[in-house]
Design a protein around this motif. Structure first.
Motif, PDB file in Angstrom:
ATOM      1  N   ASP A   1      -2.867   9.432  -0.436  1.00  0.00           N
ATOM      2  CA  ASP A   1      -2.426  10.746   0.034  1.00  0.00           C
ATOM      3  C   ASP A   1      -3.349  11.846  -0.459  1.00  0.00           C
ATOM      4  OD1 ASP A   1      -0.298   9.600   1.313  1.00  0.00           O
ATOM      5  OD2 ASP A   1       1.196  10.170  -0.184  1.00  0.00           O
ATOM      6  N   ALA A   2      -3.908  11.642  -1.633  1.00  0.00           N
ATOM      7  CA  ALA A   2      -4.804  12.638  -2.215  1.00  0.00           C
ATOM      8  C   ALA A   2      -6.234  12.489  -1.696  1.00  0.00           C
ATOM      9  CB  ALA A   2      -4.795  12.517  -3.736  1.00  0.00           C
ATOM     10  N   ALA A   3      -6.409  11.676  -0.651  1.00  0.00           N
ATOM     11  CA  ALA A   3      -7.734  11.428  -0.068  1.00  0.00           C
ATOM     12  C   ALA A   3      -8.685  10.830  -1.084  1.00  0.00           C
ATOM     13  CB  ALA A   3      -8.324  12.718   0.528  1.00  0.00           C
ATOM     14  N   LEU A   4      -8.124  10.070  -2.029  1.00  0.00           N
ATOM     15  CA  LEU A   4      -8.941   9.462  -3.067  1.00  0.00           C
ATOM     16  C   LEU A   4      -9.331   8.026  -2.740  1.00  0.00           C
ATOM     17  CD1 LEU A   4      -7.143  10.822  -6.228  1.00  0.00           C
ATOM     18  CD2 LEU A   4      -9.429  11.407  -5.467  1.00  0.00           C
TER      19      LEU A   4
ATOM     20  N   THR B   1       9.289  -0.105   6.780  1.00  0.00           N
ATOM     21  CA  THR B   1       8.717  -0.470   8.075  1.00  0.00           C
ATOM     22  C   THR B   1       7.271  -0.034   8.200  1.00  0.00           C
ATOM     23  OG1 THR B   1      10.883  -0.337   9.144  1.00  0.00           O
ATOM     24  CG2 THR B   1       8.950  -0.191  10.571  1.00  0.00           C
ATOM     25  N   ASP B   2       7.003   1.218   7.813  1.00  0.00           N
ATOM     26  CA  ASP B   2       5.661   1.780   8.008  1.00  0.00           C
ATOM     27  C   ASP B   2       5.368   2.779   6.904  1.00  0.00           C
ATOM     28  OD1 ASP B   2       3.256   2.805   8.894  1.00  0.00           O
ATOM     29  OD2 ASP B   2       3.904   3.050  10.971  1.00  0.00           O
ATOM     30  N   PHE B   3       4.196   2.644   6.284  1.00  0.00           N
ATOM     31  CA  PHE B   3       3.845   3.584   5.217  1.00  0.00           C
ATOM     32  C   PHE B   3       3.641   5.000   5.745  1.00  0.00           C
ATOM     33  CE2 PHE B   3      -0.202   1.589   6.500  1.00  0.00           C
ATOM     34  CZ  PHE B   3      -0.976   2.702   6.810  1.00  0.00           C
ATOM     35  N   ALA B   4       3.453   5.141   7.056  1.00  0.00           N
ATOM     36  CA  ALA B   4       3.276   6.470   7.628  1.00  0.00           C
ATOM     37  C   ALA B   4       4.529   7.331   7.478  1.00  0.00           C
ATOM     38  CB  ALA B   4       2.894   6.362   9.103  1.00  0.00           C
ATOM     39  N   ASP B   5       5.665   6.702   7.204  1.00  0.00           N
ATOM     40  CA  ASP B   5       6.923   7.439   7.077  1.00  0.00           C
ATOM     41  C   ASP B   5       7.172   7.930   5.645  1.00  0.00           C
ATOM     42  OD1 ASP B   5       7.417   6.830   9.762  1.00  0.00           O
ATOM     43  OD2 ASP B   5       8.421   4.947   9.231  1.00  0.00           O
ATOM     44  N   HIS B   6       6.228   7.682   4.729  1.00  0.00           N
ATOM     45  CA  HIS B   6       6.472   8.012   3.329  1.00  0.00           C
ATOM     46  C   HIS B   6       5.304   8.813   2.756  1.00  0.00           C
ATOM     47  CE1 HIS B   6       9.911   5.202   3.106  1.00  0.00           C
ATOM     48  NE2 HIS B   6       9.198   4.515   3.993  1.00  0.00           N
ATOM     49  N   GLY B   7       5.642   9.740   1.865  1.00  0.00           N
ATOM     50  CA  GLY B   7       4.610  10.593   1.297  1.00  0.00           C
ATOM     51  C   GLY B   7       3.864  11.327   2.380  1.00  0.00           C
TER      52      GLY B   7
END
Length: 505
Positions: A495-498, A480-486
């Motif tokens: 996620d690594a701010a890369l 549903t939403d990438f905000a729910d993963h990693g």
């Protein structure tokens, strides 16, 4: 007040100085991530035309990753420094955008006020006069003040070249390095000699621009500074204000350099926060300039098997025993028992498909240029199944399914906060999923996919850089939403701010 040096002219010059520092320093951060330049688009080891590292590359594929070649640069020199190419690219994009806006304002006002005649020659005599000035400078002399109106002929030619030739050249070669542009306008990229041709030409342009800035600022303090500095600081010709103008100019330069360095350390103080801020500032720019570009069908008419690379870099090594004994067992058995997990909780069902079953689905083949955000590239013929065709096997898209997450057997090379490494994953939005050239590849150059390049299955998203293209794929699922993963940013590299999610840069 001298009408040749109005406030808008002095303000745009100062802002240009600040922004060029951001653009150049972030560009040096990008270079430190892969300190080598090629004219060949396969980046074969030993064929660099220039490099800024003593490390020698092995000739064998798959034993040396591009991250191993990365160098640490000081925050005093680069923005932000310390192996942060993703944040460097964010700063580069923001800096270039602001620099373009400032440059546009400058050029419009230059022609609107008639001051363009100060830097654009209106007579062929300028070339002879410029040669005379050059002889004086080479003799370590200074042309007399009557030759400056307000610049001498040599300076006029240089300013014209920088504003109307060098700056556009940097813009055009920079655009050619975008995967979104490459996938939409491949002939444009080929015009510049491909990705590496554009990258090398862009580097040469950067060197010329850096040299010009150093020389330009230096000449202000060397050639008739008693006139230059009051002009630049106060917009007047009163030489009695030279000392005051000199003091203000030095303080301003020191303050700007301090500002550049402060940006680096402020960015590094909280990389996740910096990424959020920079993404918020640059995402509207990407939507306006790049995200609308969709891959154009028929790219194989531009890139053919004649373009296939002799060598292919990689980023990341195959899973080890510490990462996935399951994948190792599949590798040792020739992937006979390997199964791709498709579906996920949101879809309500999960399928397990082997290579034979994937091969029975409609096959897509094309020749494409793979680019890494570090700078290397390689051209291959990829074969596999379109992601959208695979998902159709599950049936209609589930309600609330807005993204697809692809997960690897392999782990992230390093977590930015040094916690235990987690499975590498990438999230694709629906537009990327629907692209014709978004596939799960099981072949390269007509042969089964090599282990070091992602066997038995890897993701290909040709409108993006390689960081989105998960290797050693384990599962594909609707979410549903990438905000729910990693860490909730859309992928391991994000996620690594890369990098930014869906950053087509």
């Amino acid at each position: 007040m001298d009408p040749d040096f109005p406030l808008w002219l002095r303000s745009t010059h100062l802002l240009n100085f600040v922004l060029m520092g951001i653009v150049l320093r972030s560009g040096w951060e990008i270079i430190s991530s892969l300190p080598r330049f090629w004219w060949r688009n396969d980046c074969k080891p030993g064929t660099e035309w220039i490099k800024f590292t003593r490390r020698r590359l092995p000739q064998e594929e798959g034993v040396y990753t591009s991250l191993m070649d990365e160098r640490t640069a000081s925050p005093l020199l680069t923005l932000p420094g310390r192996k942060n190419i993703g944040l460097g690219r964010h700063w580069h994009g923001l800096g270039v955008t602001l620099w373009l806006v400032n440059g546009f304002v400058y050029v419009v006002l230059l022609f609107a006020t008639g001051l363009w005649r100060r830097i654009v020659p209106t007579s062929w005599d300028v070339f002879g006069e410029a040669f005379d000035s050059l002889k004086v400078y080479l003799g370590f002399g200074v042309p007399s003040i009557e030759h400056f109106q307000p610049y001498d002929a040599l300076q006029m030619l240089m300013y014209t070249a920088v504003v109307f030739l060098l700056a556009p050249f940097l813009i055009l070669t920079g655009i050619a390095m975008s995967p979104a542009v490459r996938s939409r306008f491949p002939r444009y990229v080929k015009f510049w000699g491909g990705h590496q041709g554009a990258r090398s030409l862009h580097f040469i342009g950067m060197v010329l621009m850096t040299a010009f800035i150093v020389m330009h600022v230096g000449l202000v303090f060397i050639v008739h500074p008693e006139y230059n500095l009051p002009h630049i600081v106060f917009g007047v010709t009163d030489t009695s204000r030279y000392a005051q103008a000199f003091t203000i100019a030095i303080i301003t330069i020191v303050a700007v350099i301090g500002f550049w360095i402060a940006l680096s350390y402020a960015t590094l103080a909280d990389r996740a926060r910096s990424q959020r801020v920079l993404v918020a500032l640059t995402e509207p720019i990407r939507k306006l300039t790049l995200n609308w570009m969709k891959p154009r069908m028929g790219r194989q008419n531009v890139y053919t098997e004649k373009d296939i690379s002799e060598f292919h870099w990689t980023n990341g090594l195959p899973p080890t025993e510490d990462e996935s004994t399951e994948w190792l067992a599949h590798r040792d058995s020739g992937f006979r028992d390997w199964r791709l997990e498709v579906g996920g909780e949101l879809s309500g069902k999960t399928l397990h498909l082997g290579l034979a079953e994937l091969r029975r689905l409609p096959k897509t083949e094309y020749v494409a240029v793979h680019t890494c955000m570090q700078g290397w590239s390689a051209t291959s013929k990829w074969g596999g199944v379109r992601l959208r065709d695979l998902l159709e096997v599950l049936g209609p898209r589930p309600e609330g399914a807005n993204y697809v997450m692809v997960t690897s057997y392999g782990l992230a090379q390093e977590m930015y906060d040094h916690r235990p490494r987690e499975p590498f994953y990438a999230v694709l939005d629906l537009e990327m999923v629907e692209e014709d050239d978004t596939i799960l590849a099981y072949e390269r150059n007509g042969r089964p996919l090599e282990v070091h390049l992602g066997a038995p299955l890897r993701l290909r998203v040709e409108s993006n850089h390689g960081y989105k293209m998960v290797k050693w794929v384990r599962s594909v699922e609707w979410i549903t939403d990438f905000a729910d993963h990693g860490d909730g940013r859309g992928g391991t590299r994000e996620d690594a701010a890369l990098q930014a999610f869906n950053g087509r840069i």
